[in-house]
Design a protein around this motif. Structure first.
Motif, PDB file in Angstrom:
ATOM      1  N   TYR A  14       0.854  -1.198   0.000  1.00  0.00           N
ATOM      2  CA  TYR A  14       0.000   0.000   0.000  1.00  0.00           C
ATOM      3  C   TYR A  14       0.887   1.244   0.000  1.00  0.00           C
ATOM      4  N   VAL A  15       1.890   1.223   0.857  1.00  0.00           N
ATOM      5  CA  VAL A  15       2.795   2.373   0.940  1.00  0.00           C
ATOM      6  C   VAL A  15       3.536   2.542  -0.384  1.00  0.00           C
ATOM      7  N   THR A  16       4.030   1.448  -0.913  1.00  0.00           N
ATOM      8  CA  THR A  16       4.777   1.521  -2.173  1.00  0.00           C
ATOM      9  C   THR A  16       3.902   2.093  -3.289  1.00  0.00           C
ATOM     10  N   ASN A  22       1.230   3.919  -3.139  1.00  0.00           N
ATOM     11  CA  ASN A  22       0.812   5.305  -2.959  1.00  0.00           C
ATOM     12  C   ASN A  22       1.964   6.270  -2.835  1.00  0.00           C
ATOM     13  N   ALA A  23       3.136   5.749  -2.564  1.00  0.00           N
ATOM     14  CA  ALA A  23       4.305   6.622  -2.544  1.00  0.00           C
ATOM     15  C   ALA A  23       4.819   6.832  -3.966  1.00  0.00           C
ATOM     16  N   GLU A  24       4.373   5.984  -4.881  1.00  0.00           N
ATOM     17  CA  GLU A  24       4.942   6.046  -6.233  1.00  0.00           C
ATOM     18  C   GLU A  24       3.911   6.333  -7.314  1.00  0.00           C
ATOM     19  N   TYR A  25       2.654   6.595  -6.905  1.00  0.00           N
ATOM     20  CA  TYR A  25       1.560   6.638  -7.871  1.00  0.00           C
ATOM     21  C   TYR A  25       1.781   7.606  -9.027  1.00  0.00           C
ATOM     22  N   ARG A  26       2.317   8.799  -8.748  1.00  0.00           N
ATOM     23  CA  ARG A  26       2.379   9.774  -9.840  1.00  0.00           C
ATOM     24  C   ARG A  26       3.584   9.610 -10.739  1.00  0.00           C
TER      25      ARG A  26
END
Lengths: 384, 384
Positions: B375-377, B379-383
């Protein structure tokens, strides 16, 4: 001192003896499943005099039913016997794993030893004894002159997860040798907590055990603070400052946290509305993962502002700043904004997100941290 | 079809033409910062006839101000021109990154091509076109007989993050060839959403864009459903079942999710109270990381129940079960509970946590997932 509550050799038991005649005030968790020691401490503080605090780490004595209450009372009796005070003058506190019974015998064995080792200068050691997932002990001190006397304030706190507002979101003990009468102290602890521990968030969970205690011994023996005095205002400000420093230390040490972020909301119609928006932004997992990634994903800031449910909010009046960089202007991307500017701010270990709602004069702020891989790791492995 | 909204070649534009005379009803996000297409779609649906849906992925057209509204209207005009309908008969939907303007020209170029390629059997392809961080397309179908006619229901949905109740938490389109009159359809979409999309949570964030649309074309031409008929109840149940299947698919595909968990609350004094407790448990990051770790840390369950703020809750009346394993009895550890039993349940990919509040007859349930490193990965990399 070490009571071996878990399989460790570190200090995990703290005994604080409080001079006779001190004023003591406290606030407690609002979690309905409050722990046994919280129930007992509330009962004891209501009965008047407080002469000792007993704090153990490693076991929360929460969700432990009647036996948990009996265990907490047994600990208080042991402290009372060791110090020659009444059992009702002891406030018990526990922090650690929920749902396991206290290793009572180990505590009862350790308490008399702790009583033998009381010292007047143990705050640093005390801050270490109450740690759980904390990576560093948390202390704060102030000194000032009140009515011509040197007055000291010292505080310690623990906490790194299960941190959310609605008091009390950790354990914190603040003491001063100033004389502050009881009713004033009661007001001050509420005010100090509102300005400090109720403005921080690590993960939005409120623990079953937490508490904040404010002690005024009067040992420095100045005349009681007088609300008309400038000294009064300075003493109060210093006490609040100690609380804020401890609260900020908890966020800085938030589980897995790599960033310390102030979320400030201005131009709100009310203070309540400002805090609502600030927490919505500061607690959103999507915002917190963006903080972790140093990705100024301002769309998530806007999303979080929109989720605060502010009635009648004109989104066209909303401006958002990352430190001094305006990223949202009139509800959309700011004209002069470039991604590099936002990235430069988000890459810093500390910065401020300011949301201007453009509809009033109220402002509030909270402190939060990012949501990292390590948060998951720490909390997925805590009991193992 | 591909409109190249982002730097990708996949389908990212969906055009749905709706037969004349169909009933269409919809619910929309409650986020104050609702996106431009939501504003336009609400306006258009209020004006009566709906003949087309236009959905793009990759860009949310949210927080885009007046230009965003103008872009959404321009898309509707292009659809209207291509299909020979009124611009007000087009509902626009967008999903993707917030705060960037639509690549309008690419959309305007793609719309006539999409209109040329309309087909009557494109739901599978449609489900793919609306994906963002979804790892799989989400469809659900039912067939049943109503008044002697075969009736079909088909639904598609997208969504994996920014998922929380308070409608509408993703995009979902459900259509049936049954005839359902408008006012009935309006009631049913509310009821279906309440039973499905408003009972799921991935991360507690509500998106700016989400919507659920229910279409009844009447093409199968049975007599309109009659509330007195058994057929009516079966049709309604089938429509709700499609919504629930789509909602569950979203949770199963929750960002980084490895577990699908039903949180059921029984013995509540009211349905509202039951849902409050269910969401407090299902959304707690500490509970969700424990789910991820397959660690039956029931202390966190108890903590979350306590955080729901249920007035007058007697914690001594609370029982908690992990599937059939009782872990909490009368507010404390259940007598027969052994850690291995809880671990066996928590290790399964799907299970139910039941919290019995022991104070009433109301019960409710929600569906949630765990909180993982991924989840963190994601959302930390989405853009990037």
């Amino acid at each position: 001192m070490p009571a071996h509550i878990k399989n460790w050799s570190r200090d995990d038991l703290l005994l604080v003896a409080i001079d006779e005649g001190s004023s003591v005030s406290a606030t407690f968790t609002q979690n309905t499943f409050c722990a046994a020691p919280v129930t007992v401490a509330k009962e004891h503080i209501a009965s008047g005099s407080v002469r000792a605090l007993l704090v153990n780490a490693g076991n929360a004595n929460a969700a432990t039913g009647e036996r948990g209450i009996a265990d907490a009372r047994a600990c208080c009796r042991a402290v009372a016997a060791s110090l020659g005070i009444e059992s009702s003058e002891v406030l018990p506190f526990s922090t650690g794993v929920i749902g396991e019974h206290l290793p009572l015998q180990r505590l009862l064995d350790a308490i008399p030893q702790a009583a033998d080792r009381l010292c007047s200068n143990g705050w640093g050691q005390a801050a270490k004894a109450i740690m759980t997932t904390d990576t560093a002990p948390k202390t704060a001190t102030r000194e000032l002159e009140v009515a011509g006397e040197r007055v000291r304030i010292v505080g310690i706190a623990k906490g790194a997860g299960m941190i959310q507002p609605n008091m009390a979101t950790m354990l914190a003990y603040v003491a001063t040798d100033a004389a502050i009468e009881q009713s004033l102290l009661n007001d001050w602890v509420q005010e100090a907590v509102a300005a400090s521990f109720n403005r921080i968030s690590v993960d939005g969970d409120t623990s079953t055990n937490d508490a904040c205690v404010l002690i005024a011994t009067g040992a420095s023996a100045p005349p009681s603070a007088n609300p008309q005095d400038d000294d009064y205002a300075r003493l109060k400000a210093a006490i609040i400052a100690v609380h804020i420093e401890l609260a900020q230390a908890i966020v800085r040490d938030g589980e897995g946290a790599t960033k310390f972020v102030t979320v400030q909301v201005t131009g709100a119609a009310s203070s309540e509305e400002a805090l609502k928006v600030a927490f919505e932004v500061g607690e959103s997992p999507l915002v917190k993962t963006a903080l972790y990634a140093s990705d100024p994903n301002w769309g998530r800031l806007v999303m979080a502002v929109g989720n605060a449910g502010i009635e009648g909010l004109d989104t066209g009046g909303v401006n958002i700043y990352l430190d001094d960089v305006q990223v949202v202007e009139a509800g959309g991307r700011a004209a002069g904004y470039r991604e590099e500017l936002g990235e430069a701010v988000f890459s810093k270990p500390e910065f401020t997100i300011t949301v201007d709602l453009g509809r009033g004069d109220s402002r509030e702020h909270i402190w939060t941290c990012d949501f990292s891989h390590d948060y998951v790791t720490i909390n997925a492995e805590y009991r193992t």
